[in-house]
Design a protein around this motif. Sequence first.
Motif, mmCIF file in Angstrom:
data_model
loop_
_atom_site.group_PDB
_atom_site.id
_atom_site.type_symbol
_atom_site.label_atom_id
_atom_site.label_comp_id
_atom_site.label_asym_id
_atom_site.label_seq_id
_atom_site.Cartn_x
_atom_site.Cartn_y
_atom_site.Cartn_z
ATOM 1 N N ASP A 71 4.242 -21.898 19.245
ATOM 2 C CA ASP A 71 5.238 -21.155 18.481
ATOM 3 C C ASP A 71 4.571 -20.254 17.449
ATOM 4 O O ASP A 71 4.914 -19.100 17.313
ATOM 5 N N ARG A 72 3.603 -20.786 16.707
ATOM 6 C CA ARG A 72 2.879 -20.001 15.702
ATOM 7 C C ARG A 72 1.630 -19.460 16.377
ATOM 8 O O ARG A 72 0.848 -20.199 16.939
ATOM 9 N N ARG A 73 1.463 -18.156 16.304
ATOM 10 C CA ARG A 73 0.350 -17.518 16.998
ATOM 11 C C ARG A 73 -0.566 -16.820 16.023
ATOM 12 O O ARG A 73 -0.126 -16.284 15.009
ATOM 13 N N SER A 74 -1.820 -16.827 16.357
ATOM 14 C CA SER A 74 -2.802 -16.119 15.554
ATOM 15 C C SER A 74 -2.413 -14.647 15.496
ATOM 16 O O SER A 74 -2.010 -14.056 16.503
ATOM 17 N N TYR A 75 -2.480 -14.075 14.319
ATOM 18 C CA TYR A 75 -2.138 -12.654 14.132
ATOM 19 C C TYR A 75 -3.107 -12.100 13.092
ATOM 20 O O TYR A 75 -2.733 -11.685 12.015
ATOM 21 N N GLU A 76 -4.396 -12.196 13.412
ATOM 22 C CA GLU A 76 -5.461 -11.860 12.477
ATOM 23 C C GLU A 76 -5.726 -10.360 12.481
ATOM 24 O O GLU A 76 -6.633 -9.872 13.140
ATOM 25 N N CYS A 77 -4.906 -9.656 11.713
ATOM 26 C CA CYS A 77 -5.066 -8.218 11.593
ATOM 27 C C CYS A 77 -4.450 -7.772 10.272
ATOM 28 O O CYS A 77 -3.571 -8.441 9.738
ATOM 29 N N PRO A 78 -4.930 -6.667 9.724
ATOM 30 C CA PRO A 78 -4.360 -6.214 8.451
ATOM 31 C C PRO A 78 -2.933 -5.707 8.635
ATOM 32 O O PRO A 78 -2.624 -5.036 9.620
ATOM 33 N N GLN A 79 -2.074 -6.078 7.702
ATOM 34 C CA GLN A 79 -0.697 -5.602 7.664
ATOM 35 C C GLN A 79 -0.390 -5.229 6.220
ATOM 36 O O GLN A 79 -1.034 -5.726 5.293
ATOM 37 N N LEU A 80 0.590 -4.385 6.015
ATOM 38 C CA LEU A 80 0.928 -3.924 4.673
ATOM 39 C C LEU A 80 1.933 -4.856 4.020
ATOM 40 O O LEU A 80 2.981 -5.157 4.603
ATOM 41 N N VAL A 81 1.611 -5.317 2.804
ATOM 42 C CA VAL A 81 2.445 -6.269 2.070
ATOM 43 C C VAL A 81 2.655 -5.735 0.654
ATOM 44 O O VAL A 81 1.716 -5.227 0.033
ATOM 45 N N ALA A 82 3.882 -5.859 0.148
ATOM 46 C CA ALA A 82 4.199 -5.422 -1.221
ATOM 47 C C ALA A 82 5.075 -6.468 -1.895
ATOM 48 O O ALA A 82 5.891 -7.118 -1.234
ATOM 49 N N PRO A 83 4.934 -6.625 -3.211
ATOM 50 C CA PRO A 83 5.831 -7.535 -3.932
ATOM 51 C C PRO A 83 7.256 -7.006 -3.881
ATOM 52 O O PRO A 83 7.486 -5.793 -3.819
ATOM 53 N N TYR A 84 8.229 -7.920 -3.923
ATOM 54 C CA TYR A 84 9.630 -7.537 -3.858
ATOM 55 C C TYR A 84 10.406 -8.319 -4.896
ATOM 56 O O TYR A 84 10.328 -9.550 -4.944
ATOM 57 N N ASP A 85 11.168 -7.620 -5.733
ATOM 58 C CA ASP A 85 11.944 -8.279 -6.792
ATOM 59 C C ASP A 85 13.343 -8.681 -6.333
ATOM 60 O O ASP A 85 14.117 -9.231 -7.109
ATOM 61 N N GLY A 86 13.688 -8.406 -5.092
ATOM 62 C CA GLY A 86 14.990 -8.764 -4.569
ATOM 63 C C GLY A 86 16.044 -7.698 -4.783
ATOM 64 O O GLY A 86 17.170 -7.838 -4.311
ATOM 65 N N GLU A 87 15.693 -6.626 -5.481
ATOM 66 C CA GLU A 87 16.662 -5.560 -5.758
ATOM 67 C C GLU A 87 16.142 -4.187 -5.360
ATOM 68 O O GLU A 87 16.755 -3.501 -4.567
ATOM 69 N N SER A 88 15.035 -3.769 -5.954
ATOM 70 C CA SER A 88 14.482 -2.434 -5.696
ATOM 71 C C SER A 88 13.405 -2.521 -4.632
ATOM 72 O O SER A 88 12.477 -3.337 -4.746
ATOM 73 N N LEU A 89 13.521 -1.680 -3.605
ATOM 74 C CA LEU A 89 12.499 -1.667 -2.566
ATOM 75 C C LEU A 89 11.171 -1.214 -3.162
ATOM 76 O O LEU A 89 11.143 -0.361 -4.046
ATOM 77 N N PRO A 90 10.063 -1.790 -2.684
ATOM 78 C CA PRO A 90 8.748 -1.383 -3.200
ATOM 79 C C PRO A 90 8.460 0.087 -2.887
ATOM 80 O O PRO A 90 8.889 0.612 -1.855
ATOM 81 N N ARG A 91 7.732 0.716 -3.787
ATOM 82 C CA ARG A 91 7.260 2.085 -3.550
ATOM 83 C C ARG A 91 6.102 2.029 -2.554
ATOM 84 O O ARG A 91 5.452 1.005 -2.401
ATOM 85 N N GLN A 92 5.848 3.137 -1.912
ATOM 86 C CA GLN A 92 4.781 3.200 -0.914
ATOM 87 C C GLN A 92 3.434 2.791 -1.515
ATOM 88 O O GLN A 92 2.656 2.095 -0.872
ATOM 89 N N ASP A 93 3.164 3.185 -2.763
ATOM 90 C CA ASP A 93 1.876 2.861 -3.379
ATOM 91 C C ASP A 93 1.750 1.387 -3.781
ATOM 92 O O ASP A 93 0.678 0.943 -4.188
ATOM 93 N N GLU A 94 2.817 0.601 -3.633
ATOM 94 C CA GLU A 94 2.766 -0.829 -3.942
ATOM 95 C C GLU A 94 2.319 -1.663 -2.739
ATOM 96 O O GLU A 94 1.981 -2.832 -2.892
ATOM 97 N N PHE A 95 2.326 -1.087 -1.552
ATOM 98 C CA PHE A 95 1.893 -1.807 -0.358
ATOM 99 C C PHE A 95 0.373 -1.856 -0.315
ATOM 100 O O PHE A 95 -0.293 -0.869 -0.573
ATOM 101 N N ARG A 96 -0.144 -3.037 0.003
ATOM 102 C CA ARG A 96 -1.586 -3.254 0.113
ATOM 103 C C ARG A 96 -1.886 -3.879 1.464
ATOM 104 O O ARG A 96 -1.145 -4.749 1.929
ATOM 105 N N PRO A 97 -2.994 -3.473 2.094
ATOM 106 C CA PRO A 97 -3.368 -4.138 3.339
ATOM 107 C C PRO A 97 -3.839 -5.555 3.034
ATOM 108 O O PRO A 97 -4.682 -5.768 2.165
ATOM 109 N N GLU A 98 -3.259 -6.518 3.706
ATOM 110 C CA GLU A 98 -3.644 -7.920 3.563
ATOM 111 C C GLU A 98 -3.990 -8.451 4.946
ATOM 112 O O GLU A 98 -3.447 -8.002 5.948
#
Length: 131
Positions: free
Chosen positions: A33-60
């Motif tokens: 069910d859980r599969r390895s997905y070892e690759c960079p993806q873009l992640v940003a903090p989210y406050d539950g109200e305002s969508l993150p700005r593009q510059d808030e996304f970081r490759p993780e």
Amino acid sequence: MNEVEADAALYAEITELLNEQRVLLGSDRRSHDRRSYECPQLVAPYDGESLPRQDEFRPERCNDLSSCGFSFLTALRPAHSKVVVALGQVPFLFFVADIVHVDEVESEHGPEFFVGCSFRSRLDLERGFPA
């Protein structure tokens, strides 16, 4: 769309991402069910109200992916309880996820944080809210 339909749609989209990765890597792990997905993806903090700005996304560095959530490794302990993640290839699929656990780990890159997340919903960025 009711909650059952929304859950089914989310599962279908995650399954599509896993199939995309299987084709790219030439592997097939259908028995897990859980599969390895070892690759960079873009992640940003989210406050539950305002969508993150593009510059808030970081490759993780994602670690794994399932129909219920994903995990990633990061150098900094998250200071928030939710994230927005852009998964897959362009055009990305965007999801809101709850951070359910954070563990400090030792990796080849030194001390890092292993962050486990549970999917909450898919985002429709054209409309600016969960799909």
